[in-house]
Design an enzyme around this catalytic site. Structure first.
Site, PDB file in Angstrom:
ATOM      1  N   ARG A  11      22.718 -12.170  13.083  1.00 16.84           N
ATOM      2  CA  ARG A  11      23.523 -12.829  14.103  1.00 16.84           C
ATOM      3  C   ARG A  11      24.624 -13.643  13.832  1.00 16.84           C
ATOM      4  O   ARG A  11      25.400 -13.887  14.684  1.00 16.84           O
ATOM      5  CB  ARG A  11      22.365 -13.891  14.734  1.00 16.84           C
ATOM      6  N   HIS A  34      -1.886  -7.763   1.239  1.00 18.49           N
ATOM      7  CA  HIS A  34      -1.832  -7.612  -0.233  1.00 18.49           C
ATOM      8  C   HIS A  34      -3.168  -7.297  -0.918  1.00 18.49           C
ATOM      9  O   HIS A  34      -3.449  -6.309  -1.752  1.00 18.49           O
ATOM     10  CB  HIS A  34      -1.665  -8.947  -0.808  1.00 18.49           C
ATOM     11  N   LYS A  51       4.589  -3.874  -7.989  1.00 21.68           N
ATOM     12  CA  LYS A  51       4.285  -4.698  -9.299  1.00 21.68           C
ATOM     13  C   LYS A  51       3.734  -3.861 -10.318  1.00 21.68           C
ATOM     14  O   LYS A  51       2.968  -2.716 -10.182  1.00 21.68           O
ATOM     15  CB  LYS A  51       3.304  -5.919  -9.064  1.00 21.68           C
ATOM     16  N   HIS A  66       5.058  -5.730  -1.002  1.00 22.73           N
ATOM     17  CA  HIS A  66       5.678  -5.885  -2.437  1.00 22.73           C
ATOM     18  C   HIS A  66       4.773  -5.786  -3.781  1.00 22.73           C
ATOM     19  O   HIS A  66       5.256  -5.456  -4.572  1.00 22.73           O
ATOM     20  CB  HIS A  66       6.616  -7.141  -2.496  1.00 22.73           C
TER      21      HIS A  66
END
Length: 512
Positions: free
Chosen positions: A62, A263, A205, A201
């Protein structure tokens, strides 16, 4: 950098891995995730010569800033957050192909301008280019971005060709089952499922990926990976921090939405899945979905399968900290949990009767994420009459963070004339064996998205299956408010109600 000088994790990994010319468009270009993780990930991939030669980076946000201003933001992010220092020659390769487009996320005209911008890149390059759209924004604008990518023609760009458009979507993927289904409906209106990369994410790992290697590449583990030899499984995702400046977000989220549903369940699925027929993305994801579908519904009543709590005032690192209800921006009557624990059972042949205990929370004594596999104790007849023996359960632990590696607890004899035993630990640490400069999770995931490998990403039906399990829990807790909410002292490992989840099975939580 010569091949024999590359990082050990990259040995044998072909440069570019077949990636076509690519333009990565980051929505939310000035956001925290972009500066802390995405820009450094792009830089380190370039450092290792893993990006295609024709790689372009476009920031979209923006803020009305210039290309040069965005390049300055990017270089500053690399200097502060990259695992490697900024090197001029590497940065120049990226900077020369880095631009910025400003616009609102609900502005169709701005997306048409973005489409023109990408078309100009292709024209100057003299060939078609793969567009990868990375949505790194608050979830409130996910649907606007996805819809405008569709109506502008960007979602269908080069569809049917190897370099078709792709979209990466950050969590949270919905707030419950209905919202996840609604978001999936919007996505499927404009994208094919193979174009979509829902990112967690944790799956990038090293130790999470090593979990599959340990299970399926070592014959000493897989024959034991079942109800006959495993007593229980514990998965802990612990944070030492409180809500800090995120009270506004956390009051709307809570621990279950923030950590458990995504997760923690990904760690469980990889731990419990059956061997896939191949390492193809769909084969792996099929097995993960099967595990999630086999989990029996949770008993949400008191004394059932769930526990929740809020941290009270205590000590962290020798310093006093507030309780959750005293944190700035938190409703003093809040019913939001900062700790959640579950006892899960997987109703299939491999895991029937084996409890999977999962917990996550804030204000633990330290930050740690681990998976602990506790094997059944050996028959006691041989040593039962010797009170000097302390036979511990063999435990295999995968430590996901902060010190990545794994350990195995065995029973060993203490030197001496008497027969006495003591638990001993065998350790493997990535930093010790391979060096401490481990690639970040986002490096692996960004590269996989570019080359079209969806193995470490979440499929739509996988997200919905997880929400189907936890939505009844969320609805029950919402109806209860603060009723049934336990508490635990900051700096402790959790509340009494979580201990009781294990006590009925004569199990106890590990202290990582």
């Amino acid at each position: 950098m010569a091949e024999n000088q590359r990082h050990p994790f990259l040995q044998g990994l072909s440069k570019h891995r077949g990636a076509p010319p690519t333009v990565v468009v980051i929505f939310g270009a000035s956001g925290d995730l972009t500066t802390r993780k995405l820009i450094p990930a792009v830089y380190n991939l370039s450092f290792d010569n893993l990006l295609p030669a024709d790689f372009f980076l476009v920031g979209y946000g923006r803020s009305n800033i210039t290309d040069d201003a965005f390049r300055t933001i990017a270089s500053d992010a690399i200097k502060e957050f990259s695992r490697r220092d900024l090197q001029t020659d590497v940065w120049k390769r990226i900077a020369s192909h880095t631009t910025y487009v400003s616009g609102n996320y609900d502005d169709k005209k701005a997306f048409e301008n973005l489409a023109d911008h990408i078309a100009k890149i292709e024209k100057n390059l003299g060939r078609e280019i793969q567009p990868l759209f990375y949505i790194s924004t608050p979830p409130s604008v996910f649907e606007s971005i996805i819809t405008n990518l569709g109506t502008s023609g960007l979602a269908s760009k080069h569809l049917g060709k190897p370099h078709h458009a792709k979209v990466v979507i950050e969590k949270p993927f919905g707030r419950d089952l209905d919202s996840a289904r609604a978001l999936n409906t919007t996505i499927r209106t404009h994208f094919e499922e193979y174009q979509v990369y829902r990112i967690d994410h944790y799956l990038g790992k090293e130790t999470v990926q090593d979990l599959l290697v340990q299970r399926f590449a070592n014959s000493i583990f897989e024959p034991l990976w079942n109800r006959n030899f495993i007593e229980s499984v514990q998965i802990t995702v612990a944070e030492s921090v409180g809500v800090e400046a995120r009270a506004g977000y956390y009051e709307q989220s809570g621990c279950l939405r923030d950590m458990i549903q995504n997760h923690t369940m990904q760690l469980l699925a990889l731990t419990a899945m059956e061997p896939p027929v191949s390492l193809d993305a769909e084969a792996v994801r099929d097995e993960k979905v099967k595990v999630l579908r086999a989990i029996q519904p949770l008993d949400v009543q008191e004394g059932g399968d769930v526990a929740r709590a809020q941290y009270a005032a205590g000590m962290i690192g020798g310093l006093p900290v507030n309780g959750y209800l005293q944190e700035p921006g938190v409703d003093p009557k809040s019913g939001t949990e900062t700790y959640a624990a579950m006892r899960l059972y997987i109703n299939n042949w491999r895991w029937q009767g084996v409890p999977f205990y999962i917990r996550s929370g804030k204000r633990f004594p330290r930050r740690v994420t681990e998976i602990a596999i506790q094997f059944r104790r050996p028959p006691g007849t041989l040593f039962a009459q010797n009170k000097n023996l302390d036979l511990a359960a063999n435990t295999l632990t995968f430590q996901i963070q902060p010190d990545e590696g794994l350990s195995l607890i065995l029973n060993g004899k203490i030197p001496g004339l008497e027969t006495r035993t003591q638990p001993v630990k065998m350790n493997f640490r990535y930093a010790t064996t391979f060096g401490s400069n481990t690639p970040e999770a986002y490096e692996r995931l960004v590269l996989d998205a570019i080359i079209g490998d969806g193995t470490l990403f979440i499929r739509g039906d996988e997200a919905e299956t997880s929400w189907k399990l936890y939505t009844p829990v969320l609805e029950h807790w919402k109806a209860q408010g603060q009723k049934g909410m336990d508490s635990y002292v900051a700096g402790s490992w959790g509340p009494k109600s979580a201990d009781e989840l294990l006590g009925s099975q004569k199990h106890t939580w590990r202290e990582p």
